[in-house]
Structures are given as structure tokens and as C-alpha cells.
Design a protein around this motif. Structure first.
Motif, PDB file in Angstrom:
ATOM      1  N   HIS A  85       0.834  -1.209   0.000  1.00  0.00           N
ATOM      2  CA  HIS A  85       0.000   0.000   0.000  1.00  0.00           C
ATOM      3  C   HIS A  85       0.871   1.263   0.000  1.00  0.00           C
ATOM      4  O   HIS A  85       0.483   2.274  -0.569  1.00  0.00           O
ATOM      5  N   THR A  86       2.047   1.208   0.613  1.00  0.00           N
ATOM      6  CA  THR A  86       2.896   2.402   0.668  1.00  0.00           C
ATOM      7  C   THR A  86       3.568   2.678  -0.676  1.00  0.00           C
ATOM      8  O   THR A  86       4.185   3.722  -0.859  1.00  0.00           O
ATOM      9  N   LYS A  87       3.459   1.711  -1.605  1.00  0.00           N
ATOM     10  CA  LYS A  87       4.066   1.878  -2.928  1.00  0.00           C
ATOM     11  C   LYS A  87       3.015   2.113  -4.008  1.00  0.00           C
ATOM     12  O   LYS A  87       3.345   2.172  -5.192  1.00  0.00           O
ATOM     13  N   GLY A  88       1.757   2.200  -3.599  1.00  0.00           N
ATOM     14  CA  GLY A  88       0.686   2.324  -4.595  1.00  0.00           C
ATOM     15  C   GLY A  88       0.498   1.039  -5.364  1.00  0.00           C
ATOM     16  O   GLY A  88       0.000   1.035  -6.482  1.00  0.00           O
ATOM     17  N   LEU A  89       0.901  -0.076  -4.747  1.00  0.00           N
ATOM     18  CA  LEU A  89       0.834  -1.372  -5.422  1.00  0.00           C
ATOM     19  C   LEU A  89      -0.147  -2.319  -4.741  1.00  0.00           C
ATOM     20  O   LEU A  89      -0.007  -3.535  -4.848  1.00  0.00           O
ATOM     21  N   ALA A  90      -1.128  -1.788  -4.030  1.00  0.00           N
ATOM     22  CA  ALA A  90      -2.095  -2.667  -3.366  1.00  0.00           C
ATOM     23  C   ALA A  90      -3.454  -2.000  -3.279  1.00  0.00           C
ATOM     24  O   ALA A  90      -3.564  -0.768  -3.268  1.00  0.00           O
ATOM     25  N   VAL A  91      -4.463  -2.858  -3.233  1.00  0.00           N
ATOM     26  CA  VAL A  91      -5.841  -2.382  -3.146  1.00  0.00           C
ATOM     27  C   VAL A  91      -6.616  -3.310  -2.220  1.00  0.00           C
ATOM     28  O   VAL A  91      -6.363  -4.515  -2.195  1.00  0.00           O
ATOM     29  N   ASP A  92      -7.521  -2.744  -1.434  1.00  0.00           N
ATOM     30  CA  ASP A  92      -8.399  -3.531  -0.566  1.00  0.00           C
ATOM     31  C   ASP A  92      -9.844  -3.355  -1.014  1.00  0.00           C
ATOM     32  O   ASP A  92     -10.291  -2.225  -1.215  1.00  0.00           O
ATOM     33  N   PHE A  93     -10.540  -4.486  -1.132  1.00  0.00           N
ATOM     34  CA  PHE A  93     -11.961  -4.465  -1.494  1.00  0.00           C
ATOM     35  C   PHE A  93     -12.783  -5.057  -0.348  1.00  0.00           C
ATOM     36  O   PHE A  93     -12.351  -6.028   0.290  1.00  0.00           O
ATOM     37  N   VAL A  94     -13.966  -4.515  -0.155  1.00  0.00           N
ATOM     38  CA  VAL A  94     -14.948  -5.164   0.719  1.00  0.00           C
ATOM     39  C   VAL A  94     -16.205  -5.366  -0.118  1.00  0.00           C
ATOM     40  O   VAL A  94     -16.821  -4.396  -0.579  1.00  0.00           O
ATOM     41  N   ALA A  95     -16.535  -6.630  -0.360  1.00  0.00           N
ATOM     42  CA  ALA A  95     -17.711  -6.950  -1.185  1.00  0.00           C
ATOM     43  C   ALA A  95     -18.982  -6.661  -0.401  1.00  0.00           C
ATOM     44  O   ALA A  95     -19.031  -6.868   0.809  1.00  0.00           O
TER      45      ALA A  95
END
Ligand SMILES: [Zn+2]
Length: 159
Positions: free
Chosen positions: A84-94
Motif C-alpha cells: 500500500h505504501t508503494k501504490g501497489l495494493a488495493v483492498d476491497f470489501v464486497a
């Protein structure tokens, strides 16, 4: 500047502002500090966000976190090396059936339609689906994990 020049300049400026819009959407935080991008994180977000938009529709999910500056990441208790600190992650909540969302998104990753995913983590104890990405146009195999408690991972079984 001629009128034509002004018009072209305004159009180009408008296009640029539009191209940069996702940056505003993806550095939101509930923390009371600025969540300032590094240049490389901004570039990563701009090159990956179309996959996230696609997934959001596909599994009817809310995106709850993307970029976190090191400061924000520390405040939310993220691991220091977090993608997340590299702009390389995403979190989803369905919004609907969580396990169905896990299955559908996994199939989409396996079909190669979610970009250069490095880690697919189903954080089952929080109902969060986390995707981490390879940097700089790299690709490789995807690691599928279930995080069933803070810092505790096991291979993700086929749900
Ligand atoms: Zn995450």
C-alpha cells in the motif's frame, strides 16, 4: 497566446486533470494527516487503477484502501513494507456474498484480467480482499493466501 492556443491549452489542461483524477480517489484516509503520494506510488496507481475499477464492478465491492503514505500506514498498523505504501495494493470489501466475491475475483486474476497481481490475500477475519502487485511492469506467479488473524497466513483453499 492566440485564442486557438488558449483553447488548446485549456483542453490539454482538462485532459491532464482528468488523467490525474484517480490519484484523488485513491489516497483517501480517515487519519488526520496528509496522505501525500511519492512519484513512484502515483505512477503505480495511475497504471493499475483500471483493474480496480473493473473488479469493483465485477464483485460489487467498495474499495477501502489503496495508497498509504508511510505515516498513514503506521497509523493504521500496516506492515512497514506494505505494498500500500508503494501504490501497489488495493483492498476491497464486497457488499454481498463475501466468499462468492473471493471465488469470482480469484477466477478473474487467474484469467489474467486483473493485471500483474503478486499476492491475492483473503483477509477472512475482516472480510477484506487484498491484491498486491508486481512493480515496474514485472509479472510472475500469484500467491494465494488466507489471512485468518493479524499476521497469520495460510494458503487459500478453493472456496
Ligand atoms: Zn491491503
Amino acid at each position: 497566446m492566440t485564442d486557438v492556443g488558449i483553447i488548446i491549452g485549456a483542453l490539454a489542461g482538462g485532459a491532464l486533470i482528468k488523467a490525474l483524477e484517480p490519484l484523488k480517489r485513491y489516497n483517501l484516509t480517515s487519519q488526520k494527516v496528509k496522505n501525500r503520494y511519492t512519484v513512484s506510488a502515483a505512477i503505480n496507481v495511475l497504471s493499475l487503477h483500471r483493474f480496480w475499477e473493473h473488479a469493483k464492478e465485477l464483485i460489487d465491492a467498495k474499495i477501502t484502501s489503496v495508497y498509504r503514505s508511510p505515516e498513514v500506514n503506521a497509523l493504521v498498523g500496516g506492515v512497514k513494507t506494505s505494498d500500500h505504501t508503494k501504490g501497489l495494493a488495493v483492498d476491497f470489501v464486497a457488499r454481498g456474498d463475501k466468499l462468492k466475491a473471493v471465488r469470482v475475483l480469484r477466477a478473474e486474476v487467474e484469467a489474467g484480467r486483473m493485471g500483474p497481481v503478486r499476492q491475492f490475500i483473503w483477509e477472512s477475519y475482516k472480510n477484506v480482499l487484498h491484491l498486491g502487485y508486481y512493480p515496474n511492469g514485472k509479472t510472475g506467479k500469484v500467491e494465494y493466501l488466507e489471512q485468518y488473524a493479524t499476521g497469520k497466513n495460510k494458503p487459500l483453499g478453493v472456496a
